[in-house]
Design a protein around this motif. Structure first.
Motif, PDB file in Angstrom:
ATOM      1  N   GLY A 119       0.820  -1.204   0.000  1.00  0.00           N
ATOM      2  CA  GLY A 119       0.000   0.000   0.000  1.00  0.00           C
ATOM      3  C   GLY A 119       0.852   1.251   0.000  1.00  0.00           C
ATOM      4  O   GLY A 119       2.037   1.223   0.309  1.00  0.00           O
ATOM      5  N   VAL A 120       0.246   2.337  -0.336  1.00  0.00           N
ATOM      6  CA  VAL A 120       0.912   3.628  -0.345  1.00  0.00           C
ATOM      7  C   VAL A 120       0.562   4.346   0.958  1.00  0.00           C
ATOM      8  O   VAL A 120      -0.596   4.407   1.357  1.00  0.00           O
ATOM      9  CB  VAL A 120       0.469   4.470  -1.562  1.00  0.00           C
ATOM     10  CG1 VAL A 120       1.101   5.841  -1.520  1.00  0.00           C
ATOM     11  CG2 VAL A 120       0.801   3.753  -2.850  1.00  0.00           C
ATOM     12  N   LYS A 121       1.587   4.911   1.624  1.00  0.00           N
ATOM     13  CA  LYS A 121       1.377   5.642   2.865  1.00  0.00           C
ATOM     14  C   LYS A 121       1.823   7.086   2.657  1.00  0.00           C
ATOM     15  O   LYS A 121       2.879   7.341   2.097  1.00  0.00           O
ATOM     16  CB  LYS A 121       2.185   5.018   3.995  1.00  0.00           C
ATOM     17  CG  LYS A 121       1.760   3.604   4.323  1.00  0.00           C
ATOM     18  CD  LYS A 121       2.621   3.056   5.410  1.00  0.00           C
ATOM     19  CE  LYS A 121       1.778   3.012   6.644  1.00  0.00           C
ATOM     20  NZ  LYS A 121       2.467   2.512   7.808  1.00  0.00           N
ATOM     21  N   PHE A 122       1.000   8.006   3.122  1.00  0.00           N
ATOM     22  CA  PHE A 122       1.361   9.416   3.061  1.00  0.00           C
ATOM     23  C   PHE A 122       0.703  10.141   4.218  1.00  0.00           C
ATOM     24  O   PHE A 122      -0.212   9.632   4.843  1.00  0.00           O
ATOM     25  CB  PHE A 122       0.959  10.042   1.720  1.00  0.00           C
ATOM     26  CG  PHE A 122      -0.520   9.990   1.452  1.00  0.00           C
ATOM     27  CD1 PHE A 122      -1.342  11.038   1.809  1.00  0.00           C
ATOM     28  CD2 PHE A 122      -1.077   8.875   0.855  1.00  0.00           C
ATOM     29  CE1 PHE A 122      -2.698  10.976   1.581  1.00  0.00           C
ATOM     30  CE2 PHE A 122      -2.442   8.810   0.614  1.00  0.00           C
ATOM     31  CZ  PHE A 122      -3.251   9.864   0.978  1.00  0.00           C
ATOM     32  N   GLY A 123       1.202  11.321   4.511  1.00  0.00           N
ATOM     33  CA  GLY A 123       0.622  12.125   5.587  1.00  0.00           C
ATOM     34  C   GLY A 123       1.152  11.787   6.970  1.00  0.00           C
ATOM     35  O   GLY A 123       0.718  12.372   7.951  1.00  0.00           O
ATOM     36  N   GLU A 124       2.100  10.861   7.076  1.00  0.00           N
ATOM     37  CA  GLU A 124       2.660  10.500   8.375  1.00  0.00           C
ATOM     38  C   GLU A 124       3.868  11.384   8.674  1.00  0.00           C
ATOM     39  O   GLU A 124       4.625  11.737   7.787  1.00  0.00           O
ATOM     40  CB  GLU A 124       3.088   9.032   8.390  1.00  0.00           C
ATOM     41  CG  GLU A 124       1.949   8.077   8.219  1.00  0.00           C
ATOM     42  CD  GLU A 124       2.390   6.630   8.204  1.00  0.00           C
ATOM     43  OE1 GLU A 124       1.528   5.777   8.438  1.00  0.00           O
ATOM     44  OE2 GLU A 124       3.580   6.351   7.960  1.00  0.00           O
ATOM     45  N   VAL A 125       4.030  11.721   9.946  1.00  0.00           N
ATOM     46  CA  VAL A 125       5.157  12.521  10.398  1.00  0.00           C
ATOM     47  C   VAL A 125       5.866  11.752  11.492  1.00  0.00           C
ATOM     48  O   VAL A 125       5.222  11.207  12.396  1.00  0.00           O
ATOM     49  CB  VAL A 125       4.679  13.878  10.963  1.00  0.00           C
ATOM     50  CG1 VAL A 125       5.848  14.682  11.506  1.00  0.00           C
ATOM     51  CG2 VAL A 125       3.928  14.658   9.917  1.00  0.00           C
ATOM     52  N   SER A 126       7.199  11.701  11.417  1.00  0.00           N
ATOM     53  CA  SER A 126       7.971  11.090  12.503  1.00  0.00           C
ATOM     54  C   SER A 126       9.233  11.895  12.744  1.00  0.00           C
ATOM     55  O   SER A 126       9.818  12.462  11.814  1.00  0.00           O
ATOM     56  CB  SER A 126       8.308   9.633  12.198  1.00  0.00           C
ATOM     57  OG  SER A 126       9.157   9.545  11.087  1.00  0.00           O
ATOM     58  N   ILE A 127       9.609  11.963  14.015  1.00  0.00           N
ATOM     59  CA  ILE A 127      10.781  12.726  14.442  1.00  0.00           C
ATOM     60  C   ILE A 127      11.533  11.894  15.486  1.00  0.00           C
ATOM     61  O   ILE A 127      10.916  11.344  16.399  1.00  0.00           O
ATOM     62  CB  ILE A 127      10.386  14.072  15.075  1.00  0.00           C
ATOM     63  CG1 ILE A 127       9.584  14.918  14.093  1.00  0.00           C
ATOM     64  CG2 ILE A 127      11.619  14.828  15.571  1.00  0.00           C
ATOM     65  CD1 ILE A 127       8.964  16.158  14.719  1.00  0.00           C
ATOM     66  N   THR A 128      12.850  11.834  15.356  1.00  0.00           N
ATOM     67  CA  THR A 128      13.700  11.202  16.359  1.00  0.00           C
ATOM     68  C   THR A 128      14.720  12.235  16.823  1.00  0.00           C
ATOM     69  O   THR A 128      15.388  12.864  16.007  1.00  0.00           O
ATOM     70  CB  THR A 128      14.433   9.971  15.796  1.00  0.00           C
ATOM     71  OG1 THR A 128      13.454   9.014  15.372  1.00  0.00           O
ATOM     72  CG2 THR A 128      15.339   9.342  16.840  1.00  0.00           C
ATOM     73  N   VAL A 129      14.807  12.403  18.145  1.00  0.00           N
ATOM     74  CA  VAL A 129      15.751  13.346  18.736  1.00  0.00           C
ATOM     75  C   VAL A 129      16.685  12.581  19.655  1.00  0.00           C
ATOM     76  O   VAL A 129      16.239  11.874  20.562  1.00  0.00           O
ATOM     77  CB  VAL A 129      15.026  14.446  19.550  1.00  0.00           C
ATOM     78  CG1 VAL A 129      16.032  15.419  20.157  1.00  0.00           C
ATOM     79  CG2 VAL A 129      14.009  15.173  18.701  1.00  0.00           C
ATOM     80  N   LYS A 130      17.982  12.702  19.408  1.00  0.00           N
ATOM     81  CA  LYS A 130      18.994  12.138  20.309  1.00  0.00           C
ATOM     82  C   LYS A 130      19.333  13.209  21.339  1.00  0.00           C
ATOM     83  O   LYS A 130      19.523  14.372  20.997  1.00  0.00           O
ATOM     84  CB  LYS A 130      20.234  11.724  19.531  1.00  0.00           C
ATOM     85  CG  LYS A 130      19.968  10.555  18.621  1.00  0.00           C
ATOM     86  CD  LYS A 130      21.222  10.084  17.953  1.00  0.00           C
ATOM     87  CE  LYS A 130      20.881   8.873  17.082  1.00  0.00           C
ATOM     88  NZ  LYS A 130      22.066   8.298  16.464  1.00  0.00           N
ATOM     89  N   LEU A 131      19.396  12.789  22.604  1.00  0.00           N
ATOM     90  CA  LEU A 131      19.618  13.734  23.693  1.00  0.00           C
ATOM     91  C   LEU A 131      20.835  13.347  24.521  1.00  0.00           C
ATOM     92  O   LEU A 131      21.173  12.164  24.634  1.00  0.00           O
ATOM     93  CB  LEU A 131      18.399  13.769  24.619  1.00  0.00           C
ATOM     94  CG  LEU A 131      17.110  14.294  24.005  1.00  0.00           C
ATOM     95  CD1 LEU A 131      15.928  13.947  24.879  1.00  0.00           C
ATOM     96  CD2 LEU A 131      17.204  15.793  23.826  1.00  0.00           C
ATOM     97  N   ALA A 132      21.444  14.364  25.109  1.00  0.00           N
ATOM     98  CA  ALA A 132      22.526  14.151  26.071  1.00  0.00           C
ATOM     99  C   ALA A 132      22.326  15.127  27.221  1.00  0.00           C
ATOM    100  O   ALA A 132      22.085  16.315  26.994  1.00  0.00           O
ATOM    101  CB  ALA A 132      23.879  14.370  25.414  1.00  0.00           C
ATOM    102  N   LEU A 133      22.384  14.616  28.438  1.00  0.00           N
ATOM    103  CA  LEU A 133      22.370  15.447  29.633  1.00  0.00           C
ATOM    104  C   LEU A 133      23.819  15.540  30.082  1.00  0.00           C
ATOM    105  O   LEU A 133      24.472  14.507  30.322  1.00  0.00           O
ATOM    106  CB  LEU A 133      21.511  14.822  30.732  1.00  0.00           C
ATOM    107  CG  LEU A 133      19.998  15.019  30.614  1.00  0.00           C
ATOM    108  CD1 LEU A 133      19.439  14.366  29.375  1.00  0.00           C
ATOM    109  CD2 LEU A 133      19.305  14.518  31.847  1.00  0.00           C
ATOM    110  N   VAL A 134      24.334  16.765  30.169  1.00  0.00           N
ATOM    111  CA  VAL A 134      25.758  16.990  30.365  1.00  0.00           C
ATOM    112  C   VAL A 134      25.986  17.913  31.555  1.00  0.00           C
ATOM    113  O   VAL A 134      25.261  18.897  31.733  1.00  0.00           O
ATOM    114  CB  VAL A 134      26.363  17.631  29.088  1.00  0.00           C
ATOM    115  CG1 VAL A 134      27.829  17.941  29.249  1.00  0.00           C
ATOM    116  CG2 VAL A 134      26.133  16.748  27.874  1.00  0.00           C
ATOM    117  N   ASN A 135      27.011  17.609  32.359  1.00  0.00           N
ATOM    118  CA  ASN A 135      27.429  18.496  33.427  1.00  0.00           C
ATOM    119  C   ASN A 135      28.061  19.723  32.771  1.00  0.00           C
ATOM    120  O   ASN A 135      29.026  19.599  32.018  1.00  0.00           O
ATOM    121  CB  ASN A 135      28.442  17.782  34.330  1.00  0.00           C
ATOM    122  CG  ASN A 135      28.908  18.637  35.477  1.00  0.00           C
ATOM    123  OD1 ASN A 135      29.225  19.805  35.315  1.00  0.00           O
ATOM    124  ND2 ASN A 135      28.966  18.028  36.650  1.00  0.00           N
TER     125      ASN A 135
END
Length: 176
Positions: A119-135
């Motif tokens: 099937g064809v898929k459209f209209g989907e949104v995805s986001i991946t964020v890599k995070l670091a907590l740093v002193n």
């Protein structure tokens, strides 16, 4: 006359059904994975959120500030840290400050079209964020991880930012 009223009622019922169908199918899903914190976050007085970065050309520039700003605003309401800011913290020592750094590593805008399962898929949104907590004083990583947001309906993309912010706050509070 009755026929026209019946038709109007029928159209109204269909509109409610479609609205219900779309809102039921169009949820935002957020997942995350973080390494356990090396130092309890409650030992720090302040947490600073910097603007996120990305090398993805078509990622919305505003979102690089919006997600950390929303996260900071939401975390500030929890009264866990003496100061929570989006931007530099100057009045608390660097030794007592955590910096949250983020990089958008994956992004699929609603305009992308993909094929899956025949099937064809459209209209989907995805986001991946890599995070670091740093002193802030030493640059030592306290924890790293990533947050993923997904919406099957592109017009809900703005709500993904809020969903990502809530997931980041949830993790910070768990490490407090």
């Amino acid at each position: 006359m009755i026929d026209r009223n019946y038709r109007s009622f029928y159209i109204l019922i269909q509109m409610f059904f479609l609205a219900f169908l779309f809102t039921g199918c169009a949820s935002i899903k957020t997942t995350s994975y973080f390494k356990p914190v090396k130092i309890k976050l409650g030992t720090f007085q302040a947490i600073q959120f910097d603007k996120f970065e990305t090398e993805i050309v078509d990622f919305p520039e505003k979102a690089l500030s919006r997600v950390p700003a929303e996260t900071a605003a939401l975390l500030a309401t929890k009264d866990k840290f003496k100061e929570v800011e989006f931007g530099a913290i100057e009045n608390i020592s660097a030794e007592d400050t955590i910096v949250v750094l983020g990089e958008v590593s994956e992004y699929r805008p609603s305009s992308d079209i993909s094929h899956e399962g025949g099937g064809v898929k459209f209209g989907e949104v995805s986001i991946t964020v890599k995070l670091a907590l740093v002193n802030k004083a030493t640059g030592e990583e306290i924890s790293t991880g990533e947050v993923n947001g997904f919406s099957s309906m592109g017009f809900l993309a703005k709500d993904i930012y809020e969903s990502l912010a809530k997931e980041i706050v949830k993790y910070i509070l768990e490490g407090y």
